[in-house]
Design an enzyme around this catalytic site. Sequence first.
Site, PDB file in Angstrom:
ATOM      1  N   CYS A   5      45.940  44.421  44.140  1.00  0.00           N
ATOM      2  CA  CYS A   5      45.669  45.607  44.956  1.00  0.00           C
ATOM      3  C   CYS A   5      44.554  46.462  44.333  1.00  0.00           C
ATOM      4  CB  CYS A   5      46.960  46.385  45.183  1.00  0.00           C
ATOM      5  SG  CYS A   5      46.904  47.335  46.706  1.00  0.00           S
TER       6      CYS A   5
ATOM      7  N   HIS B 147      50.578  42.550  47.159  1.00  0.00           N
ATOM      8  CA  HIS B 147      51.448  42.602  45.974  1.00  0.00           C
ATOM      9  C   HIS B 147      52.269  41.324  45.832  1.00  0.00           C
ATOM     10  CE1 HIS B 147      50.702  46.771  44.776  1.00  0.00           C
ATOM     11  NE2 HIS B 147      50.456  46.949  46.064  1.00  0.00           N
TER      12      HIS B 147
ATOM     13  N   GLU C  67      53.802  40.244  43.371  1.00  0.00           N
ATOM     14  CA  GLU C  67      54.977  40.407  42.498  1.00  0.00           C
ATOM     15  C   GLU C  67      56.276  40.547  43.294  1.00  0.00           C
ATOM     16  OE1 GLU C  67      52.532  42.584  42.915  1.00  0.00           O
ATOM     17  OE2 GLU C  67      53.120  44.676  42.633  1.00  0.00           O
TER      18      GLU C  67
HETATM   19  N1  GLN Z   1      44.904  53.107  45.718  1.00  0.00           N
HETATM   20  C1  GLN Z   1      44.520  51.897  46.366  1.00  0.00           C
HETATM   21  C2  GLN Z   1      44.638  51.992  47.877  1.00  0.00           C
HETATM   22  O1  GLN Z   1      45.283  52.862  48.399  1.00  0.00           O
HETATM   23  C3  GLN Z   1      45.309  50.713  45.848  1.00  0.00           C
HETATM   24  C4  GLN Z   1      46.752  50.767  46.200  1.00  0.00           C
HETATM   25  C5  GLN Z   1      47.600  49.834  45.377  1.00  0.00           C
HETATM   26  O2  GLN Z   1      47.169  49.330  44.346  1.00  0.00           O
HETATM   27  N2  GLN Z   1      48.810  49.616  45.779  1.00  0.00           N
HETATM   28  O3  GLN Z   1      44.070  51.201  48.581  1.00  0.00           O
END
Ligand code: GLN
Length: 534
Positions: A376, A501, A503
């Site tokens: 992400c 994600h 994970e």
């Molecule tokens: N802050 C970033 C976004 O909003 C990444 C979010 C995250 O890593 N879950 O896109």
Amino acid sequence: MSKFIIITGGVVSSLGKGISGASIGKLLQLNGLRVNMIKCDPYINVDPGTMSPYQHGEVFVTADGAEADLDLGHYERFLDVTMTRANTNTAGSIYQTVIDKERRGEYLGATVQVIPHITNEIKKRFTAFENDTDVSIIEIGGTVGDIESLPFLEAARQLRLEKGPQNVICVHVTLIPYIAVAQELKTKPTQHSVNKLREVGIEPSMLICRTEKPLNQHLKEKLSLFCSVPAKAVIECADAKSIYHVPEMFYKQEVDKQIISMLGLKPTQEVDPKWFDFFNKALKPSKTVKIAIAGKYAEFQEAYKSVHEALKHAGMNNDAKVEVVYINTEKDTVEDKLKDVDGILIPGGFGGRGIEGKIATVKYAREKKVPFLGICLGMQCTVIEAARNLCGLHDANSTEFDPTTKDPVVDLTPQQKNVVYKGGTMRLGNYTADLKEGSLARRLYGKDQIVERHRHRYEFNPAYVKLLSEAGLKVSGWHEGVLPEIVEREDHPFFIAGQFHPEFGSRPLRPHPLFDGLIKASLKQKESKKAHHK
Ligand code: GLN
């Protein structure tokens, strides 16, 4: 008829009610029963999505896009049941439902009250899975005696009255503190917390006692007498080497057998100890591998709970112990810290603090050819790094950190541009990605389309995809041909990052392909380093 187990907590929070509940669930599952789990958090936030990781630890994302408590991660990993919105409840969300109903006039002039309106809504949530499970395990967050958790306990009491005591039991997870100077384990706090439960009309049927020292028979009998549970149902829960050993610890004390008899359940199979054996074997890995996690909550592991578990699962699959090296990208000089790691992971995150350290971490991984997985925000950092260091766009940034950057290589997704409310408005939950033929992603996943969970507002700006691809950072996964979901490098042993994600999708016996790939590549890296030194 579906049965219910209410898990309550006594004395202090953070006793591992989630792990205890999930371990009971696992054992019942191993008896061939269908189990689901429900979390109830007594706070007023509608969900934990708006809370700081320091307050709450990781925010777990369900397949259908709810932002939830990290205990849901344990439920998924132990039971291999996919969590949804119906598995997560907060006082805030319950009140919101009731107040919305009131505004629509659905209470027909009644005075809306905690009892029965709030408790009815709680019972509705408690019974969400009653038609398709044998047992629902309901964990009530917080500690008995908290003002906030009262409506949940009251609803549990009512549920027992309605369904009958043979169908609803309470398992109380409590702490038995050890007083070192007196060399004694103390039962008094537990007695008090059980009294608190009784005050609200709930009798526990079993005590799960968190303890540093073994409970002797005398102590069990004392607890039995004062708390009115059979001595056999006083369960010792010592700190385990791994959370995955707790089910076996409970099995040996016949927790499942006792619960099955209390609730009159009908197991459909004998417990096969294979599940336990796997984790016992996994305790003695023959290799180790050092993985750096570079994030701003380095000292606070709860913030990266699922990442940790996913690393562990991949480690077990490769007969390796994963040693995590934390890098606080706000404070540490990343190059020093990264010197002897075998692999690097940048997890998700929000806000600009520590971001330059993360970008320096990507640069290090890219240049020194250290296996790298970005998640992400970790993927967004790979984009910024390549734009700045390989494409000469020195000002490149995400508009999250620099709204006026000349080169917004990471920018809000079009759907996010007009969002005002913060809670529950990100791009959340499952989305598909099509994987490019011949890519590392395709090789790792072994298929051409994947579904992964998301939680973000920003994305790799498609306007820069061509330029960055020429610099070697290639998009290998697209959502419906428009949103870049995965980037990777071909000139590197293992460099891959995803906008989602992974994970959350890892299971102890089924590690996630990206984590498995990272561990395999890192072990290889370690071997080749060793050979080089010889
Ligand atoms: N802050 C970033 C976004 O909003 C990444 C979010 C995250 O890593 N879950 O896109």
